[in-house]
Design a protein around this motif. Sequence first.
Motif, PDB file in Angstrom:
ATOM      1  N   GLN A   1       0.789  -1.528   0.033  1.00 52.66           N
ATOM      2  CA  GLN A   1      -0.111   0.113  -0.364  1.00 52.66           C
ATOM      3  C   GLN A   1       0.859   1.614   0.086  1.00 52.66           C
ATOM      4  OE1 GLN A   1      -3.462  -0.120   2.677  1.00 52.66           O
ATOM      5  NE2 GLN A   1      -2.823  -1.515   3.011  1.00 52.66           N
ATOM      6  N   MET A   2       1.923   1.145   0.582  1.00 48.40           N
ATOM      7  CA  MET A   2       2.758   2.462   1.190  1.00 48.40           C
ATOM      8  C   MET A   2       3.108   2.649  -0.231  1.00 48.40           C
ATOM      9  SD  MET A   2       4.288   2.818   4.842  1.00 48.40           S
ATOM     10  CE  MET A   2       4.905   1.018   5.487  1.00 48.40           C
ATOM     11  N   ARG A   3       4.082   1.540  -0.931  1.00 46.47           N
ATOM     12  CA  ARG A   3       4.359   1.970  -2.218  1.00 46.47           C
ATOM     13  C   ARG A   3       3.547   2.059  -3.389  1.00 46.47           C
ATOM     14  NH1 ARG A   3       6.867  -3.168  -2.290  1.00 46.47           N
ATOM     15  NH2 ARG A   3       9.032  -2.188  -1.503  1.00 46.47           N
ATOM     16  N   GLU A   4       2.328   1.918  -3.252  1.00 43.06           N
ATOM     17  CA  GLU A   4       1.527   2.835  -3.971  1.00 43.06           C
ATOM     18  C   GLU A   4       1.513   3.594  -4.014  1.00 43.06           C
ATOM     19  OE1 GLU A   4      -2.088   0.360  -3.821  1.00 43.06           O
ATOM     20  OE2 GLU A   4      -0.993  -2.271  -4.905  1.00 43.06           O
ATOM     21  N   GLN A   5       0.902   4.287  -3.226  1.00 42.65           N
ATOM     22  CA  GLN A   5       0.890   5.610  -2.565  1.00 42.65           C
ATOM     23  C   GLN A   5       2.083   7.005  -2.730  1.00 42.65           C
ATOM     24  OE1 GLN A   5      -1.211   5.740   1.557  1.00 42.65           O
ATOM     25  NE2 GLN A   5      -1.981   7.914   0.559  1.00 42.65           N
ATOM     26  N   PHE A   6       3.376   6.677  -2.180  1.00 44.65           N
ATOM     27  CA  PHE A   6       3.752   7.291  -2.037  1.00 44.65           C
ATOM     28  C   PHE A   6       5.519   6.676  -2.843  1.00 44.65           C
ATOM     29  CE2 PHE A   6       1.802   7.139   2.304  1.00 44.65           C
ATOM     30  CZ  PHE A   6       1.652   8.516   2.106  1.00 44.65           C
ATOM     31  N   GLY A   7       5.535   5.813  -3.808  1.00 45.52           N
ATOM     32  CA  GLY A   7       6.788   4.938  -4.178  1.00 45.52           C
ATOM     33  C   GLY A   7       7.739   4.101  -3.583  1.00 45.52           C
ATOM     34  N   ASP A   8       8.752   3.595  -4.383  1.00 45.48           N
ATOM     35  CA  ASP A   8       9.575   3.117  -3.100  1.00 45.48           C
ATOM     36  C   ASP A   8      10.303   4.097  -2.659  1.00 45.48           C
ATOM     37  OD1 ASP A   8       9.115   0.452  -4.321  1.00 45.48           O
ATOM     38  OD2 ASP A   8      10.382   0.824  -6.505  1.00 45.48           O
ATOM     39  N   GLY A   9      10.951   4.905  -2.529  1.00 40.72           N
ATOM     40  CA  GLY A   9      11.441   5.909  -2.300  1.00 40.72           C
ATOM     41  C   GLY A   9      10.895   6.491  -0.697  1.00 40.72           C
ATOM     42  N   PHE A  10       9.541   5.878  -0.965  1.00 40.19           N
ATOM     43  CA  PHE A  10       8.972   6.106   0.773  1.00 40.19           C
ATOM     44  C   PHE A  10       9.859   5.579   2.085  1.00 40.19           C
ATOM     45  CE2 PHE A  10       5.706   5.101   4.487  1.00 40.19           C
ATOM     46  CZ  PHE A  10       5.808   6.425   4.743  1.00 40.19           C
ATOM     47  N   TYR A  11      10.352   6.229   3.153  1.00 33.18           N
ATOM     48  CA  TYR A  11      11.643   5.844   3.792  1.00 33.18           C
ATOM     49  C   TYR A  11      10.969   4.523   4.511  1.00 33.18           C
ATOM     50  CZ  TYR A  11       8.307   6.976   8.016  1.00 33.18           C
ATOM     51  OH  TYR A  11       7.980   6.636   8.943  1.00 33.18           O
ATOM     52  N   MET A  12       9.958   3.724   4.694  1.00 35.55           N
ATOM     53  CA  MET A  12       9.605   2.499   5.028  1.00 35.55           C
ATOM     54  C   MET A  12       9.791   1.667   4.306  1.00 35.55           C
ATOM     55  SD  MET A  12       6.042   3.145   7.954  1.00 35.55           S
ATOM     56  CE  MET A  12       5.797   4.708   9.239  1.00 35.55           C
ATOM     57  N   VAL A  13       9.101   1.936   2.560  1.00 33.63           N
ATOM     58  CA  VAL A  13       9.178   0.792   1.781  1.00 33.63           C
ATOM     59  C   VAL A  13      11.113   0.969   2.083  1.00 33.63           C
ATOM     60  CG1 VAL A  13       9.176   0.421  -0.549  1.00 33.63           C
ATOM     61  CG2 VAL A  13       7.551   1.642   1.128  1.00 33.63           C
ATOM     62  N   ALA A  14      11.647   1.828   1.824  1.00 37.76           N
ATOM     63  CA  ALA A  14      13.069   1.118   1.374  1.00 37.76           C
ATOM     64  C   ALA A  14      14.239   0.812   2.863  1.00 37.76           C
ATOM     65  CB  ALA A  14      13.890   3.147   1.639  1.00 37.76           C
ATOM     66  N   PHE A  15      13.191   1.312   3.884  1.00 40.24           N
ATOM     67  CA  PHE A  15      13.877   0.311   5.392  1.00 40.24           C
ATOM     68  C   PHE A  15      13.713  -1.361   4.826  1.00 40.24           C
ATOM     69  CE2 PHE A  15      13.712   3.403   8.906  1.00 40.24           C
ATOM     70  CZ  PHE A  15      13.907   4.251   7.713  1.00 40.24           C
ATOM     71  N   GLN A  16      12.949  -1.703   3.503  1.00 40.08           N
ATOM     72  CA  GLN A  16      12.396  -3.251   3.178  1.00 40.08           C
ATOM     73  C   GLN A  16      14.127  -3.731   3.385  1.00 40.08           C
ATOM     74  OE1 GLN A  16       9.615  -4.648   5.025  1.00 40.08           O
ATOM     75  NE2 GLN A  16       9.768  -2.251   5.295  1.00 40.08           N
ATOM     76  N   GLN A  17      15.160  -2.562   2.785  1.00 38.13           N
ATOM     77  CA  GLN A  17      16.155  -3.263   2.086  1.00 38.13           C
ATOM     78  C   GLN A  17      16.776  -4.082   2.950  1.00 38.13           C
ATOM     79  OE1 GLN A  17      18.009  -0.391  -1.021  1.00 38.13           O
ATOM     80  NE2 GLN A  17      17.039   0.804   0.593  1.00 38.13           N
ATOM     81  N   PRO A  18      17.884  -5.149   2.838  1.00 32.31           N
ATOM     82  CA  PRO A  18      19.125  -5.445   3.665  1.00 32.31           C
ATOM     83  C   PRO A  18      20.014  -4.989   3.654  1.00 32.31           C
ATOM     84  CG  PRO A  18      18.902  -6.971   1.534  1.00 32.31           C
ATOM     85  CD  PRO A  18      17.761  -5.645   1.319  1.00 32.31           C
ATOM     86  N   GLU A  19      20.923  -4.469   4.879  1.00 31.00           N
ATOM     87  CA  GLU A  19      22.674  -3.788   5.033  1.00 31.00           C
ATOM     88  C   GLU A  19      21.781  -2.444   4.744  1.00 31.00           C
ATOM     89  OE1 GLU A  19      24.940  -6.496   3.980  1.00 31.00           O
ATOM     90  OE2 GLU A  19      25.057  -8.311   5.135  1.00 31.00           O
ATOM     91  N   VAL A  20      21.901  -2.013   3.739  1.00 29.15           N
ATOM     92  CA  VAL A  20      21.240  -0.702   3.687  1.00 29.15           C
ATOM     93  C   VAL A  20      20.829   0.176   4.154  1.00 29.15           C
ATOM     94  CG1 VAL A  20      20.849   0.973   1.602  1.00 29.15           C
ATOM     95  CG2 VAL A  20      21.602  -1.828   0.701  1.00 29.15           C
ATOM     96  N   PRO A  21      20.133   0.926   4.741  1.00 27.11           N
ATOM     97  CA  PRO A  21      19.122   1.448   5.555  1.00 27.11           C
ATOM     98  C   PRO A  21      20.819   2.026   7.160  1.00 27.11           C
ATOM     99  CG  PRO A  21      17.570   0.084   5.317  1.00 27.11           C
ATOM    100  CD  PRO A  21      18.560   0.026   5.210  1.00 27.11           C
ATOM    101  N   GLU A  22      20.792   0.272   7.946  1.00 27.26           N
ATOM    102  CA  GLU A  22      21.786   0.557   9.133  1.00 27.26           C
ATOM    103  C   GLU A  22      22.781   1.674   8.670  1.00 27.26           C
ATOM    104  OE1 GLU A  22      19.775  -1.721   7.487  1.00 27.26           O
ATOM    105  OE2 GLU A  22      20.389  -3.375   8.894  1.00 27.26           O
TER     106      GLU A  22
ATOM    107  N   PRO B   1       9.007  12.712   3.198  1.00 25.13           N
ATOM    108  CA  PRO B   1      10.254  11.419   3.902  1.00 25.13           C
ATOM    109  C   PRO B   1      10.395   9.872   2.845  1.00 25.13           C
ATOM    110  CG  PRO B   1       7.572  10.888   4.869  1.00 25.13           C
ATOM    111  CD  PRO B   1       7.922  12.114   4.468  1.00 25.13           C
ATOM    112  N   VAL B   2      10.684  11.491   1.174  1.00 30.32           N
ATOM    113  CA  VAL B   2      10.845   9.778   0.424  1.00 30.32           C
ATOM    114  C   VAL B   2      12.171  10.624   0.116  1.00 30.32           C
ATOM    115  CG1 VAL B   2       9.857   9.172  -2.222  1.00 30.32           C
ATOM    116  CG2 VAL B   2       7.895  10.412  -0.290  1.00 30.32           C
ATOM    117  N   VAL B   3      12.671   9.410  -0.614  1.00 25.11           N
ATOM    118  CA  VAL B   3      14.277   9.312  -0.619  1.00 25.11           C
ATOM    119  C   VAL B   3      14.052  10.242  -2.183  1.00 25.11           C
ATOM    120  CG1 VAL B   3      16.068   8.638  -1.792  1.00 25.11           C
ATOM    121  CG2 VAL B   3      14.885   7.291   0.281  1.00 25.11           C
TER     122      VAL B   3
END
Length: 317
Positions: free
Chosen positions: A139-160, A187-189
């Motif tokens: 839902q967040m990806r559809e509404q805000f795109g892949d750059g939305f911070y909660m979507v971006a946080f799904q990537q392994p290792e990158v955010p930390e 909050p969108v990259v």
Amino acid sequence: MTEIAHRHIDVNGLSMHVAEAGSGPLVLLLHGFPECWYSWRRQLVALAEAGFHAVAPDQRGYARTGGPGRVEDYTILHLTGDVVALIAALGEEQAVVVGHDWGAPVAWHTAQFRPDLVRGVVGLSVHPRPRSSRPPVAQMREQFGDGFYMVAFQQPEVPEAVFERDLPDTFRRVLYAASGDAADLVPVVPDGGGLLDVYPAPGRLPGWLTEGDIATFAAEYASSGFTGPVNWYRNLDRNWELTAAWHRAPITPPALYIAGERDMVLAAPGVKERLPRLHDFVTDLRDIVLLPGCGHWTQQERPEEVNEALIGFLRTL
């Protein structure tokens, strides 16, 4: 001046660090992301002086508590289970549970799952919301795109890796950018940018935040890092699956909601319009307190007003 004491308590296999002050009825203070016990420093003292036992843990994965390495060990059932176990470990049968940011969903869910243990519940910034009809990340990806911070946080290792590169810079940016003293946060990259580009660096710090505060947060995160905290976000869809049994279940303990009018959470589409309907889901919602000019870091930006509202609510229970 009331002293804040520190100790570790065995909680569900964790050596949980808590900061505490005072004696009396138990009030648990659950921090958000990216914070720790220190975000409640002004509430610990005020609550103690008002006659309460205030306890602010570093939650699972955070700061001096640390946590397990597996992503799946950070579900909402683990997080609320830690609250339940902490109440027992402190020798109490009930508590008022107060949460800010990510701590607010933990508080709301604890009140929903175990109302027998919760004398009252307070959420700061993040309002209670019924379980959605489908998994949230899509839902967040559809509404805000892949750059939305909660979507971006799904990537392994990158955010930390990004957040840990320069801890003082990270906290300086994040704490300023989401505050009521900064421009409205989106909050969108940005295209071609990185996660920290979401948070512009301040020209100068607002009055409620000092370089000493930033140094404290950085020191608290120096050993445990960001993997545990980001793992909370990596369980959003798993949480949706695990909470099917509570779909549309009400929150029944006495409740209070506090937020800043400039909080990015309230700026999300439809949120302000939904606030009057919270009573339909939170059946004993005593009040909604909105703080003009305040941003996301509610209890840090406006400690006196938060303390007044919180203590006033506690005294009605």
